[in-house]
Design a protein around this motif. Sequence first.
Motif, PDB file in Angstrom:
ATOM      1  N   GLY A 183       2.164  -1.047  -2.696  1.00 38.68           N
ATOM      2  CA  GLY A 183       3.322  -0.840  -3.553  1.00 38.68           C
ATOM      3  C   GLY A 183       4.075  -2.148  -3.719  1.00 38.68           C
ATOM      4  O   GLY A 183       3.707  -3.174  -3.140  1.00 38.68           O
ATOM      5  N   ILE A 194      10.321   1.127  -2.442  1.00 35.63           N
ATOM      6  CA  ILE A 194       9.034   1.091  -3.140  1.00 35.63           C
ATOM      7  C   ILE A 194       9.080   2.275  -4.095  1.00 35.63           C
ATOM      8  O   ILE A 194       9.080   3.431  -3.668  1.00 35.63           O
ATOM      9  N   VAL A 197       5.784   5.846  -6.239  1.00 40.75           N
ATOM     10  CA  VAL A 197       4.539   6.022  -5.488  1.00 40.75           C
ATOM     11  C   VAL A 197       4.087   7.471  -5.675  1.00 40.75           C
ATOM     12  O   VAL A 197       4.883   8.399  -5.476  1.00 40.75           O
ATOM     13  N   GLU A 201      -0.031  10.210  -2.244  1.00 43.41           N
ATOM     14  CA  GLU A 201      -0.371   9.103  -1.343  1.00 43.41           C
ATOM     15  C   GLU A 201       0.093   9.416   0.082  1.00 43.41           C
ATOM     16  O   GLU A 201       1.127  10.060   0.304  1.00 43.41           O
TER      17      GLU A 201
END
Length: 278
Positions: A183, A194, A197, A201
Amino acid sequence: MSKFVRTFLNSFKEYIVLILLLILSLLIITLNENQKVKNVRLFSLGIFATFNKIVLDISNYFEDTEHIEGLLKNNAQLMLQVNELRDYAYELDELKGQFEFKTKSDYKLISAQIVSRLVSKISGYFIISKGSIDSVEIGLPVITDKGLVGIVTDVSKNYSTIRTLENSLFKVAVRDQRSNVDGVLNWDGKDLQIKNVPTTEDIEVGDRVIVSELSTIIPPAIPVGVISNKESTISGILSNIKVKPFVDVNKIKNVLILKKKKDFELDSLITKVSGGLK
């Protein structure tokens, strides 16, 4: 009980009325902004202050004031010395950790002291005591023994400017050390995040975040921080990840500049693939 109260009021009603009137008069005098009333109030305060000083001087006459003043000065000096020694102790711990890290590290490191702290939640810069005369160059990573601090953005002969993690212009490719999810970390003015995402994940609170191999300037595997929060966006398919940095840039006094020889050929290739990702 009621008989006692009635008797008390009948016996002292004149005094009670007098006290209430006095209190009311004092309130009116205190709140009144008329200039004449103000003058009376100031004159009364002056009389009271003079009388109080006379009483205090008489009281001090029987005391060893020089001795007391001497003790107060000594206490103040001792307090300053203790505070200074405590400050040195904190800095000694910081320097000790950085010295051990520098001794064990395979990288060439330059020690520097922060001489001007321009760091704030908005700016995120500070100036260090090493410059071009010490082989400091623009783009070199800045770290401590705990992890990443920032990057050198400007260099003069004897000083350099550091853009820290807490700067909205600072972006770095990072990786979840446990799950290898990549990221881009940046500062949103309040937290390191970050963003965007995919929720599928494998990222968990408590995971360590390190610099990714995708970073074109900062060497991979430098510790950055630990994941402190994970929030899904409105769409529910993406998450914003908050990262608590290992280094508190607002508290450090000394840093290490990492002398890394840039691989310009690799940088060029990665920049093309990642669209300028740093």
